[in-house]
Design a protein around this motif. Structure first.
Motif, PDB file in Angstrom:
ATOM      1  N   PHE A   1     -61.835  74.322-122.297  1.00  0.00           N
ATOM      2  CA  PHE A   1     -62.968  73.810-121.532  1.00  0.00           C
ATOM      3  C   PHE A   1     -63.686  72.694-122.290  1.00  0.00           C
ATOM      4  N   LYS A   2     -63.747  72.828-123.611  1.00  0.00           N
ATOM      5  CA  LYS A   2     -64.408  71.790-124.416  1.00  0.00           C
ATOM      6  C   LYS A   2     -63.646  70.473-124.335  1.00  0.00           C
ATOM      7  N   ILE A   3     -62.327  70.563-124.375  1.00  0.00           N
ATOM      8  CA  ILE A   3     -61.519  69.343-124.255  1.00  0.00           C
ATOM      9  C   ILE A   3     -61.646  68.771-122.849  1.00  0.00           C
ATOM     10  N   SER A   4     -61.666  69.648-121.836  1.00  0.00           N
ATOM     11  CA  SER A   4     -61.826  69.180-120.455  1.00  0.00           C
ATOM     12  C   SER A   4     -63.136  68.423-120.286  1.00  0.00           C
ATOM     13  N   ALA A   5     -64.173  68.916-120.969  1.00  0.00           N
ATOM     14  CA  ALA A   5     -65.484  68.269-120.864  1.00  0.00           C
ATOM     15  C   ALA A   5     -65.452  66.840-121.380  1.00  0.00           C
ATOM     16  N   LEU A   6     -64.580  66.577-122.351  1.00  0.00           N
ATOM     17  CA  LEU A   6     -64.453  65.220-122.876  1.00  0.00           C
ATOM     18  C   LEU A   6     -63.946  64.251-121.819  1.00  0.00           C
ATOM     19  N   PHE A   7     -63.258  64.779-120.810  1.00  0.00           N
ATOM     20  CA  PHE A   7     -62.736  63.959-119.712  1.00  0.00           C
ATOM     21  C   PHE A   7     -63.632  64.031-118.485  1.00  0.00           C
ATOM     22  N   GLY A   8     -64.831  64.573-118.683  1.00  0.00           N
ATOM     23  CA  GLY A   8     -65.776  64.676-117.574  1.00  0.00           C
ATOM     24  C   GLY A   8     -65.524  65.853-116.662  1.00  0.00           C
ATOM     25  N   LYS A   9     -64.664  66.775-117.066  1.00  0.00           N
ATOM     26  CA  LYS A   9     -64.333  67.949-116.256  1.00  0.00           C
ATOM     27  C   LYS A   9     -65.006  69.184-116.870  1.00  0.00           C
ATOM     28  N   VAL A  10     -66.303  69.286-116.667  1.00  0.00           N
ATOM     29  CA  VAL A  10     -67.069  70.369-117.272  1.00  0.00           C
ATOM     30  C   VAL A  10     -66.813  71.675-116.521  1.00  0.00           C
ATOM     31  N   ASP A  11     -66.469  72.730-117.285  1.00  0.00           N
ATOM     32  CA  ASP A  11     -66.206  74.055-116.699  1.00  0.00           C
ATOM     33  C   ASP A  11     -65.235  73.967-115.525  1.00  0.00           C
ATOM     34  N   ASN A  12     -64.161  73.237-115.728  1.00  0.00           N
ATOM     35  CA  ASN A  12     -63.178  73.024-114.667  1.00  0.00           C
ATOM     36  C   ASN A  12     -61.879  73.743-115.022  1.00  0.00           C
ATOM     37  N   PRO A  13     -61.689  74.977-114.534  1.00  0.00           N
ATOM     38  CA  PRO A  13     -60.480  75.726-114.895  1.00  0.00           C
ATOM     39  C   PRO A  13     -59.196  75.094-114.365  1.00  0.00           C
TER      40      PRO A  13
END
Length: 256
Positions: free
Chosen positions: A129-141
């Protein structure tokens, strides 16, 4: 929600083959997801996590190098140690995590006490989730499962492949199938939600189109001949909408 017979028979049923294909692909992809999921995820549902299948798959993988190194002129020990040392290290890590997953399933709340969803595919790790947040995908399973989780294994596999380690191509294959497997799972979920929404729209909007010949602003088409009498159209529409027909009885429950 009442079943809408018109929607079920005209719009839903043609989707069955697509649904079956996605489900079959998900079933096959499970075997390729195992080597990744067992290591990075935890807290599986007891019906999703199959310890016997997981162990059997791993044992077959461990035995594979011995089959490959058994040449007609004798056993190639040099090839075994040089090419497959990383292979055995990886599966040793897998066995360790497999044991941890087995303990988790045994000690977590039982599904029979309504404590857990038995088909849970585990918890996505926080780092994904932390890596996803770097791409603007916060809490995006969805993004985490399809892209982030398999990405590390694909990159690691590419590095190992450059070192002529067979484990590399194996990890790259698992990562690609892992990604497409979860893509199929989320696609099935999308289809189920869209089926429900479309049927709700049919229940709400179809009367104006079917009975009164007013074009649907939701884009719902009418296929087939209709009675010329408005009264008979209304009776027929009510028969569509008020039916409690159990679609599962005729084998079409996959799409509802």
């Amino acid at each position: 929600m009442k079943r809408n017979v018109y929607y079920q028979r005209v719009f839903s049923r043609p989707q069955i083959m697509k649904q079956i294909f996605l489900m079959l692909f998900m079933g096959v992809s499970y075997y390729f997801r195992l080597p990744i999921e067992i290591i990075i995820r935890k807290s599986f549902g007891e019906r999703y996590f199959d310890p016997v299948l997981s162990l059997t798959t791993a044992l077959a993988a461990v035995g594979y190098p011995f089959y490959i190194c058994n040449k007609h002129y004798g056993f190639d020990w040099q090839m075994l140690f040089e090419d497959y040392s990383t292979w055995f290290i990886y599966w040793a890590i897998y066995f360790y995590h497999l044991y941890k997953r087995w303990l988790e399933v045994r000690h977590e709340p039982s599904v029979f006490d309504f404590g857990k969803f038995s088909l849970s595919d585990g918890i996505i790790p926080d780092w994904a989730f932390k890596i996803s947040a770097l791409f603007g995908k916060v809490d995006n399973p969805r993004f985490s499962a399809i892209f982030v989780e398999p990405a590390g294994f694909f990159i690691g596999g590419a590095v190992l492949t450059s070192m002529d380690q067979p484990l590399g191509k194996f990890l790259m294959t698992c990562a690609v199938v892992y990604s497409f497997g979860y893509m199929a799972a989320y696609r099935l979920g999308d289809q189920a939600i869209m089926d429900t929404i479309d049927e709700m729209l049919c229940n709400e909007d179809l009367s104006e189109t079917f009975i009164h010949d007013n074009p649907s602003d939701k884009g719902i088409p009418i296929y087939g001949r209709r009675p010329s009498s408005k009264e008979m159209r209304e009776k027929l529409f009510n028969a569509f909408k008020d039916s409690d027909e159990d679609e599962d009885d005729d084998g079409y429950g996959l799409v509802t």
